[in-house]
Design an enzyme around this catalytic site. Structure first.
Site, mmCIF file in Angstrom:
data_model
loop_
_atom_site.group_PDB
_atom_site.id
_atom_site.type_symbol
_atom_site.label_atom_id
_atom_site.label_comp_id
_atom_site.label_asym_id
_atom_site.label_seq_id
_atom_site.Cartn_x
_atom_site.Cartn_y
_atom_site.Cartn_z
ATOM 1 N N SER A 1 -9.608 1.189 2.945
ATOM 2 C CA SER A 1 -8.974 1.939 2.125
ATOM 3 C C SER A 1 -7.867 1.444 1.207
ATOM 4 O O SER A 1 -7.238 1.936 0.233
ATOM 5 C CB SER A 1 -8.084 3.073 3.024
ATOM 6 O OG SER A 1 -7.371 2.671 3.871
ATOM 7 N N LYS B 1 0.926 -1.101 0.010
ATOM 8 C CA LYS B 1 -0.185 -0.181 0.035
ATOM 9 C C LYS B 1 0.862 1.160 -0.160
ATOM 10 O O LYS B 1 1.772 1.347 0.898
ATOM 11 C CB LYS B 1 -0.965 -0.064 1.366
ATOM 12 C CG LYS B 1 -1.920 1.045 1.371
ATOM 13 C CD LYS B 1 -2.837 0.647 2.470
ATOM 14 C CE LYS B 1 -3.757 1.699 2.610
ATOM 15 N NZ LYS B 1 -4.795 1.300 3.993
ATOM 16 N N SER C 1 -9.555 -1.465 7.290
ATOM 17 C CA SER C 1 -9.061 -1.105 5.751
ATOM 18 C C SER C 1 -8.427 -2.282 5.097
ATOM 19 O O SER C 1 -8.052 -2.249 3.783
ATOM 20 C CB SER C 1 -8.225 0.217 5.659
ATOM 21 O OG SER C 1 -9.025 1.332 5.722
#
Ligand code: GLN
Length: 471
Positions: A149, A74, A173
């Site tokens: 996310s 990420k 997330s």
């Protein structure tokens, strides 16, 4: 092929890491234009890392348990010299001077970093639509969101671009996008995996964890990255246990609580999958009964005070002086204002304002203080539930993947995507989302297995049993 099989073949010299990474890069080049899972593909670095793995194998060295395994990170995890944007304009051109511990550990095990994945700006969101660089699409249906996310990481694994990815989970997330993309996603116990080099959102909640196509793969990734790190002062000091060894042990005699608060309000097709999962565990020998964590219903309210409060403080560092973007002004106050006005998106600004308000003199106790007391109640209710149960079971997300744009008008509808995941973050407990069939729309449903702090071995064991029940 499992990750262990890939690594075995590379370690034995039967497959070259270079050939594997070139396959990943070709798939990404072919399809990521449509999906936008990646913010940045590390083509040259990935090839160089793969060549190094092959060179070590040829020299008789052992590159490690993830030899040649392609991994996506990420884009809120620091990668030295490689853009780390948090999908924000404010960090768009920032190149960190150091690597996150997660990356060092993966590289030390022979894994090959393939790229940085898209996210909601600063990890604030549940759909990846809050990225300053445009949304990621769900590989199962590109008109739908991948969740968030960590939507880019979930989509990268679901699309088969890479077999492994990492995300961060502050309120759901990792687990929610895993559920929406039909992959496994793990939020470890708070402190189990080092957060050194993870860009901070809400420091008392943030935790890094893996995405993979199977529970076994996720367990192997967890083992490689878990364990004490002196560079993270919140890191759990004791060594992390093996979780791979117990995967086949089954659930005979385990007490599993089907938790009311983690299914209530979910769509009927999602609830049906959770009930099927409960029956499958029962069939495998678990003792399933009802459970309740009553204060969990206040989790969302407490989270939207605590997380913004911590974020408003953590994000104060983006001031145009120390990091990233600077927009000049007449004086320093003007410069701060212009920089932050141009650099942050609408959701990040909303959180900073909410958090600043909750922490302000006169309101602190009524908002932040009260939220912290609710957090304590949730922890106590989990403790009571775990007195009678070894594990808890529920839905990961109340719905399957929704249409892009469906929840962008009203932030509250988006926040509700995390009702079932937030309580584990507030308590610091581990939880895993396992794909369990599909909804009426044919899209993946995730079932959540929750465990007490540090009980990852038990959590992975039950998740593996759940996965086996589908085959
Ligand atoms: N969706 C939640 C939020 O917007 C959780 C985000 C996360 O876990 N990073 O804050």
């Amino acid at each position: 092929m499992t990750l262990a099989e890939t690594a075995r073949a590379v370690r034995a010299g039967e497959r070259s890491a270079r050939e594997i990474v070139d396959e990943h890069l070709a798939l990404i080049a072919d399809r990521d234009g449509a999906l936008h899972a990646f913010n940045h593909v590390m083509t040259d670095d990935a090839r160089a890392a793969a060549d190094e793995v092959d060179r070590r194998v040829a020299a008789g060295d052992d590159p490690g348990s993830l030899a040649g395994v392609g991994v996506a990170l990420k884009d809120n995890m620091c990668t030295r010299g490689v853009p780390t944007t948090c999908s924000s304009r404010i960090l768009e051109h920032w190149h960190p001077p150091y690597d996150a511990t997660i990356l060092s550990r993966l590289a030390a095990a022979g894994a090959v970093m393939v790229g940085k994945t898209n996210l909601d700006e600063f990890a604030m969101g549940s759909s990846t639509e809050n990225s300053a660089f445009g949304p990621t699409c769900n590989p199962h249906d590109p008109t739908r969101v991948p969740g968030g996310s960590s939507g880019g990481s979930a989509a990268a694994v679901a699309a088969g671009f890479v077999p492994a990815a990492f995300g961060s989970d502050t309120g759901g997330s990792i687990r929610q996008p895993a559920a929406l993309c039909g992959v496994v996603g793990v939020k470890p116990t708070y402190g189990r995996v080092s957060r050194y080099g993870l860009v901070a959102f809400a420091s008392s909640l943030d935790q890094i964890g893996p995405f993979a196509a199977s529970v076994e793969d996720a367990a192997l990734l967890f083992e490689v990255v878990a364990g004490h790190d002196p560079l993270d002062s919140t890191s759990v000091p004791e060594p992390a246990p093996s979780v791979v060894d117990g995967l086949g042990d089954g659930v005979e005699g385990l007490r599993v609580g089907l938790t009311k608060e983690f299914v209530e309000g979910a769509d009927a097709d999602v609830v049906a999958r959770v009930e099927e999962a409960a029956r499958a565990l029962e069939k495998a020998g678990a003792i399933v009964s009802e459970a309740s964590v009553p204060a969990a219903v206040y989790g969302l309210s407490a989270y939207y005070l605590i997380a913004p409060a911590e974020a408003s403080s953590n994000l104060a560092r983006y001031d145009g002086v120390r990091y990233g973007l600077r927009v000049d002004g007449d004086d320093i106050t003007d410069m701060y204002t212009a920089t932050r006005a141009a650099g942050f998106g609408a959701e990040v600004k909303r959180r900073i304002m909410l958090g600043t308000y909750a922490l302000s003199a006169g309101y602190y106790d009524a908002y932040y203080g009260q939220a912290q007391r609710v957090r304590t109640l949730i922890i106590r209710d989990f403790e009571a539930a775990y007195a009678d149960h070894d594990l808890l079971l529920g839905a990961t997300s109340p719905t399957t993947a929704f249409e892009i744009g469906a929840k962008t008008e009203n932030p509250l509808t988006m926040y509700l995507s995390d009702v079932f995941t937030i309580p584990s973050n507030l308590a610091g407990h581990p939880a895993i989302s396992v794909p369990y069939g599909t909804g009426d729309d044919g899209l993946p449903v995730g079932v959540q297995v929750l465990a007490p702090a540090l009980a990852e071995p038990l959590m992975f064991r039950a998740a593996a049993a759940l996965e086996r029940s589908l085959s």
